[in-house]
Scaffold this motif. Structure first.
Motif, mmCIF file in Angstrom:
data_model
loop_
_atom_site.group_PDB
_atom_site.id
_atom_site.type_symbol
_atom_site.label_atom_id
_atom_site.label_comp_id
_atom_site.label_asym_id
_atom_site.label_seq_id
_atom_site.Cartn_x
_atom_site.Cartn_y
_atom_site.Cartn_z
ATOM 1 N N ARG A 38 -27.800 22.062 34.493
ATOM 2 C CA ARG A 38 -26.935 20.922 34.153
ATOM 3 C C ARG A 38 -27.520 20.127 32.989
ATOM 4 N NH1 ARG A 38 -25.575 18.272 40.031
ATOM 5 N NH2 ARG A 38 -24.810 20.189 40.989
ATOM 6 N N ASP A 39 -26.657 19.677 32.118
ATOM 7 C CA ASP A 39 -27.011 18.730 31.059
ATOM 8 C C ASP A 39 -28.243 19.141 30.256
ATOM 9 O OD1 ASP A 39 -24.889 17.094 31.990
ATOM 10 O OD2 ASP A 39 -26.211 16.281 33.532
ATOM 11 N N VAL A 40 -28.284 20.378 29.812
ATOM 12 C CA VAL A 40 -29.411 20.871 29.022
ATOM 13 C C VAL A 40 -29.281 20.335 27.593
ATOM 14 C CG1 VAL A 40 -30.641 22.896 28.177
ATOM 15 C CG2 VAL A 40 -29.564 22.936 30.439
ATOM 16 N N LEU A 41 -30.289 19.625 27.157
ATOM 17 C CA LEU A 41 -30.296 19.049 25.806
ATOM 18 C C LEU A 41 -30.885 20.038 24.807
ATOM 19 C CD1 LEU A 41 -31.606 15.482 26.698
ATOM 20 C CD2 LEU A 41 -29.226 16.212 26.371
ATOM 21 N N GLU A 52 -34.487 21.868 25.034
ATOM 22 C CA GLU A 52 -34.915 22.070 26.419
ATOM 23 C C GLU A 52 -34.747 23.532 26.814
ATOM 24 O OE1 GLU A 52 -34.118 17.872 28.669
ATOM 25 O OE2 GLU A 52 -32.529 19.355 28.746
#
Length: 67
Positions: free
Chosen positions: A43-46, A49
């Motif tokens: 989830r929500d991998v920037l 990352e």
């Protein structure tokens, strides 16, 4: 940033390995997860990352010694 070796479940300095930083954080050294199905679960991998797989026993061992 400076890091201190905490431990590894691998021999000969291979991965995965955990380090404690002088910032109060933990750094994980290991092989990147590349399985597309596994990556789809993140989830929500920037940008910048990544995911690293770590054996549960390594985390438990380090937690017992450090915490």
């Amino acid at each position: 940033m400076r890091m201190r070796f905490l431990g590894s479940t691998s021999e000969g300095g291979a991965c995965p390995t955990l380090y404690e930083t002088d910032r109060g954080t933990i750094v994980v050294q290991g092989l990147q997860v590349t399985d597309p199905e596994a990556l789809a679960d993140l989830r929500d991998v920037l940008a910048g990352e990544g995911a690293v797989e770590v054996p549960r026993e390594l985390l438990v061992d380090i937690a017992r010694r450090v915490l």
